[in-house]
Motif scaffolding. Sequence first.
Motif, PDB file in Angstrom:
ATOM      1  N   HIS A   1       0.836  -1.204   0.000  1.00  0.00           N
ATOM      2  CA  HIS A   1       0.000   0.000   0.000  1.00  0.00           C
ATOM      3  C   HIS A   1       0.866   1.247   0.000  1.00  0.00           C
TER       4      HIS A   1
ATOM      5  N   VAL B   1      -1.077   5.894   3.763  1.00  0.00           N
ATOM      6  CA  VAL B   1      -2.449   6.225   4.161  1.00  0.00           C
ATOM      7  C   VAL B   1      -3.455   5.162   3.749  1.00  0.00           C
ATOM      8  N   GLU B   2      -3.173   4.444   2.663  1.00  0.00           N
ATOM      9  CA  GLU B   2      -4.062   3.338   2.286  1.00  0.00           C
ATOM     10  C   GLU B   2      -4.094   2.265   3.351  1.00  0.00           C
TER      11      GLU B   2
ATOM     12  N   TYR C   1      -3.458   2.586   6.537  1.00  0.00           N
ATOM     13  CA  TYR C   1      -4.228   3.065   7.694  1.00  0.00           C
ATOM     14  C   TYR C   1      -5.713   3.088   7.378  1.00  0.00           C
ATOM     15  N   ALA C   2      -6.060   3.488   6.163  1.00  0.00           N
ATOM     16  CA  ALA C   2      -7.471   3.518   5.771  1.00  0.00           C
ATOM     17  C   ALA C   2      -8.096   2.135   5.938  1.00  0.00           C
ATOM     18  N   ARG C   3      -7.365   1.096   5.561  1.00  0.00           N
ATOM     19  CA  ARG C   3      -7.927  -0.262   5.659  1.00  0.00           C
ATOM     20  C   ARG C   3      -8.100  -0.701   7.114  1.00  0.00           C
ATOM     21  N   MET C   4      -7.328  -0.101   8.045  1.00  0.00           N
ATOM     22  CA  MET C   4      -7.513  -0.434   9.464  1.00  0.00           C
ATOM     23  C   MET C   4      -8.899  -0.010   9.956  1.00  0.00           C
ATOM     24  N   PHE C   5      -9.541   0.892   9.232  1.00  0.00           N
ATOM     25  CA  PHE C   5     -10.891   1.328   9.603  1.00  0.00           C
ATOM     26  C   PHE C   5     -11.961   0.642   8.763  1.00  0.00           C
ATOM     27  N   VAL C   6     -11.538  -0.255   7.878  1.00  0.00           N
ATOM     28  CA  VAL C   6     -12.511  -0.903   6.996  1.00  0.00           C
ATOM     29  C   VAL C   6     -12.411  -2.427   7.137  1.00  0.00           C
ATOM     30  N   ASP C   7     -11.465  -3.045   6.479  1.00  0.00           N
ATOM     31  CA  ASP C   7     -11.429  -4.508   6.525  1.00  0.00           C
ATOM     32  C   ASP C   7     -10.214  -5.085   7.244  1.00  0.00           C
TER      33      ASP C   7
ATOM     34  N   PRO D   1      -9.038  -4.054  10.706  1.00  0.00           N
ATOM     35  CA  PRO D   1      -8.827  -3.498  12.053  1.00  0.00           C
ATOM     36  C   PRO D   1      -7.913  -4.429  12.863  1.00  0.00           C
TER      37      PRO D   1
ATOM     38  N   ALA E   1      -7.542   3.312  15.423  1.00  0.00           N
ATOM     39  CA  ALA E   1      -8.143   2.166  14.722  1.00  0.00           C
ATOM     40  C   ALA E   1      -8.278   0.964  15.647  1.00  0.00           C
TER      41      ALA E   1
ATOM     42  N   ASN F   1     -18.169  -4.505   4.416  1.00  0.00           N
ATOM     43  CA  ASN F   1     -17.457  -3.459   5.151  1.00  0.00           C
ATOM     44  C   ASN F   1     -17.891  -2.089   4.650  1.00  0.00           C
TER      45      ASN F   1
ATOM     46  N   SER G   1     -18.538  -4.634   9.362  1.00  0.00           N
ATOM     47  CA  SER G   1     -18.035  -3.429  10.033  1.00  0.00           C
ATOM     48  C   SER G   1     -18.607  -2.172   9.405  1.00  0.00           C
TER      49      SER G   1
ATOM     50  N   PHE H   1     -17.375   1.141  15.330  1.00  0.00           N
ATOM     51  CA  PHE H   1     -16.215   1.580  16.092  1.00  0.00           C
ATOM     52  C   PHE H   1     -16.729   2.351  17.307  1.00  0.00           C
TER      53      PHE H   1
ATOM     54  N   LEU I   1     -10.799   9.306   4.576  1.00  0.00           N
ATOM     55  CA  LEU I   1      -9.616   8.596   4.081  1.00  0.00           C
ATOM     56  C   LEU I   1      -9.990   7.156   3.717  1.00  0.00           C
ATOM     57  N   ALA I   2     -10.759   6.535   4.608  1.00  0.00           N
ATOM     58  CA  ALA I   2     -11.215   5.170   4.340  1.00  0.00           C
ATOM     59  C   ALA I   2     -12.104   5.141   3.097  1.00  0.00           C
TER      60      ALA I   2
ATOM     61  N   TYR J   1      -9.727   5.618  -0.073  1.00  0.00           N
ATOM     62  CA  TYR J   1      -8.681   4.651  -0.432  1.00  0.00           C
ATOM     63  C   TYR J   1      -8.977   3.186  -0.117  1.00  0.00           C
ATOM     64  N   ALA J   2      -9.906   2.929   0.800  1.00  0.00           N
ATOM     65  CA  ALA J   2     -10.013   1.543   1.275  1.00  0.00           C
ATOM     66  C   ALA J   2     -11.267   0.831   0.806  1.00  0.00           C
TER      67      ALA J   2
ATOM     68  N   ARG K   1      -2.849   1.712  -4.441  1.00  0.00           N
ATOM     69  CA  ARG K   1      -1.959   0.682  -4.964  1.00  0.00           C
ATOM     70  C   ARG K   1      -2.362  -0.739  -4.580  1.00  0.00           C
TER      71      ARG K   1
END
Lengths: 547, 547
Positions: free
Chosen positions: A129, A132-133, A135-141, A143, A175, B282, B302, B324, B340-341, B344-345, B387
């Motif tokens: 990634h 920031v991508e 980190y973004a995924r830590m809030f989506v799929d 965590p 996150a 998600n 989520s 969350f 951000l999520a 990018y996510a 990416r």
Amino acid sequence: MAVLESRWSTRRREKGRRLEQLGITGSSKVVDAWCIDDVLATLIQPGDRVSIEGDNQKQADFLAGALAQADPERLHDLHLLISSVSLPVHLDIFERGVASRLDLAFAGPQSLRLAQLVEDKVVTIGAIHTYVELYARMFVDLPPTVALLCAEGADEDGNLYTGANTEDTPTIAEATAFHDGIVIVQVNKIVDTLPRVDIPGDWVDVVVVSPKPYKLEPLFTRDPGKIGRVEILKAMLAIRGVYERHEIVSLNHGIGLDTAAIELILPTYGEELNLRGRIARNWVLNPHPTLIPAIESGWVESVHCFGGEPGMERYVAARPDVFFTGRDGSLRSNRVLAQLAGQYAIDMFIGSSLQIDGDGNSSTVTAGRLAGFGGAPNMGHDPHGRRHGSAAWLDLASGEGANRRGRKLVVQLVETFKAGGTPTFVDRLDAVDVGEQAGMPLPPVMIYGDDVSHVVTEEGVAYLYKADSIEERREAIAAVAGATPIGLRHDPQVTERLRRDGVVALPEDLGVDVRRADRSLLAAKSVGDLQAWSGGLYDPPARFRNF
Amino acid sequence: MAVLESRWSTRRREKGRRLEQLGITGSSKVVDAWCIDDVLATLIQPGDRVSIEGDNQKQADFLAGALAQADPERLHDLHLLISSVSLPVHLDIFERGVASRLDLAFAGPQSLRLAQLVEDKVVTIGAIHTYVELYARMFVDLPPTVALLCAEGADEDGNLYTGANTEDTPTIAEATAFHDGIVIVQVNKIVDTLPRVDIPGDWVDVVVVSPKPYKLEPLFTRDPGKIGRVEILKAMLAIRGVYERHEIVSLNHGIGLDTAAIELILPTYGEELNLRGRIARNWVLNPHPTLIPAIESGWVESVHCFGGEPGMERYVAARPDVFFTGRDGSLRSNRVLAQLAGQYAIDMFIGSSLQIDGDGNSSTVTAGRLAGFGGAPNMGHDPHGRRHGSAAWLDLASGEGANRRGRKLVVQLVETFKAGGTPTFVDRLDAVDVGEQAGMPLPPVMIYGDDVSHVVTEEGVAYLYKADSIEERREAIAAVAGATPIGLRHDPQVTERLRRDGVVALPEDLGVDVRRADRSLLAAKSVGDLQAWSGGLYDPPARFRNF
């Protein structure tokens, strides 16, 4: 709080169970370093998703080392999230069989070994990634179940002080803490009263004092002594052909001698051109020591930082009008917010690359190395979600009616050949083969050619945003690619036409006197000069004390 | 700390001077509400840049009201940063001559009056941003001198508890506190011990208890009773033609009845199609009440939220595996991180628009209204800085070699005509004229046509990402634009070719039985049904208690 049904609170109950088993549901969150093995064995379970703070600079090295010592019979199949895989111990965790899956953003010094471990099927990569991508995924799929973080200091309640290198800690902590994950932090010391609070103790479950301070890399220090005529020529071309022409007010500089040269000739060459106050006022970058002369000469209005830089602590603290600092005086950095600023709030991203192909695609991935992306793709593209104008952004506007829009400057600043005679401009990026070999779904391209607005080399400037076709873009790149395979294919007559049309500019077209490109233009010629400019406030790390 | 030279610490000294003048350099940060006029008159000076927390939902209304009461002889020429200009009092501040310049992101209910005030030269607009752009600039060229924020509660040290609507507070506080700005917060109450700490007191200078709780809008509640056959048909087409076809796992839903219809037929139509667990797991969105049946049916893994939603507090607190939440049980939202999520996510952004032109450009700006952008442009574009791959993103991949890349799904979900017979598809967006009249450098387009991958109407689905030219994109849009001016120009033979090539799909091509599009497919038919699904945990706001 409503009574929680167990089927909707599995994460919370599991977290409570583990913390209870460790016996720290009580008052203090601090545990002794000598029992870290027990702590990790109790709080982490097989199959967990574990984020280890490997930032661009600071490293939760004590916790990573302890995890690498875990018994793989008890702890295995972990899925690690590490933004920067920088330490040998990060990969030891895989070799010892504790972890098997990895999502990452960057793997600079470990890139060769990582490629080998992927080939040997010791590491399975989820994806590579940008910071920031991930980190973004830590809030989506993605965590985290557990986060292993680091900070300067903590109090008994777990409030954290990060000092200058806040970097990624608040984001990973948020996150994890707010999705019932467990936050474990190594700190350099416990104090009664913190100089300031960077992260509330509320978000932290366990604190451990590391036997030694966390590792921190001085990644952004460049020695002016290593800057030669070619870097200075490129810097002059960039200032006249890009900064002055488009009135670049806000910007990011990548790491490297090329951008360091620009920083160091602003107070000399830039001053001659009467550009102070007109360009390069608002910056998003780590506290580069080579920016000190420009700051002291009154060029710089503000700097927001991704992280800190060792040795710059006292200088930054003494310049609060310029830097973002806390009540305690020290820098507050924040990688996510600086990346956001670097994506949406600046006129220009300018940086170097190891390879550029004929279409303008570039990559720092070279044969055999899974280096990753870091932050460049986020800042090095034209964000279609931007809506506010600035002089530079509107200067590149195109389209009619509803299709009219501005454009961010994405500038590649490279020498046609690198040390050893390796061409920078190549027919095919190594990244294409590396991606295929590693089974990546797409080649790991750093910046796409159609996002690049300018290419600057020692030959001149290619204004790619003015090219009206992909063919013309290729011709413009070839025109500044020197004696590389790509450059040798350029047609001199075409180049003349491109110069007339303003798609390519050579030094004489920009009023740049090539003979003046020498070290006398550098405002500082050594690390010692930087220290002098700072009035003794800059403390260079030992390895840079060569003056 | 080093001794600060005064020329490098003007901001810090000025902040200290003002706080000292107010006399709160001591222990407690709490001031009485009745002296708010003095507080603002002392801490704010003419020409200051002042950020007023006007979020999408919560509003620092007490502080905004007090500022509007300031004496324009003493306080004038303020430059306001307000992400959502939602309250009449926001514009009163300008009409009374206290402020003159405005940077904003959104101005929904005040858009008409704002346009008038700009025409009358009472308000000068810096720029209209998306949310994250405006915050990004606070770290670059627009750091606030003073921030007027709001929170649920504080303690004597100024630690803040935001409850569910954390929204934008931490980001504005960080930009202000760490650049020697003054942070003033209105809270609903002062308590000894906060349920959790969302923002450290360290970042806060002054706290005042507001005479009444801050205003909070239930923007994300849609009444299932208002969903009709056409919305349900579009929802069926979207599920079969987009969600199922591309395996959309992670997503954002815009606000509106169309996306609410999708949420409500997942547990019925989606279940029939055996899609549970395969799609829509998600989510990045506010806690939509219409998502309750899908959550209760086990569809949702989520949800990360930009903000909260009144009435959803107890339900969210009872579903921590999904949302969350903090230690206290309540939601933790964060607009910047959710944006951000969302950028990018996730696989897909899907939303509605008021107007779409023949090229696919869309806008919610209509005649005479300076409505702004909110968050849609940030999530509704294909981010070139992404990416990592996902099944959906790779399903839309195109290009060869180094040029090969994936693509985010950006879906426009609209009815060909709106209530009153106004066409959605138009030759020219109103935004073009509004932009010209307001002197904007570019037309305020919400989402650019070349970023739109799909258009879904009641006629069918246009797969714009498959169009191999701008002409084919126009043809595909026309094919699903019904009897609008754009749609009437479509050539039936061309549409047949587009169907064969898979660029357009009609309901029969997708296996959607139009006759089944009725309210029996809705998992909940009223707000009361949503409450029942929630097991009584959802508390609808009074205006929605119509069952």
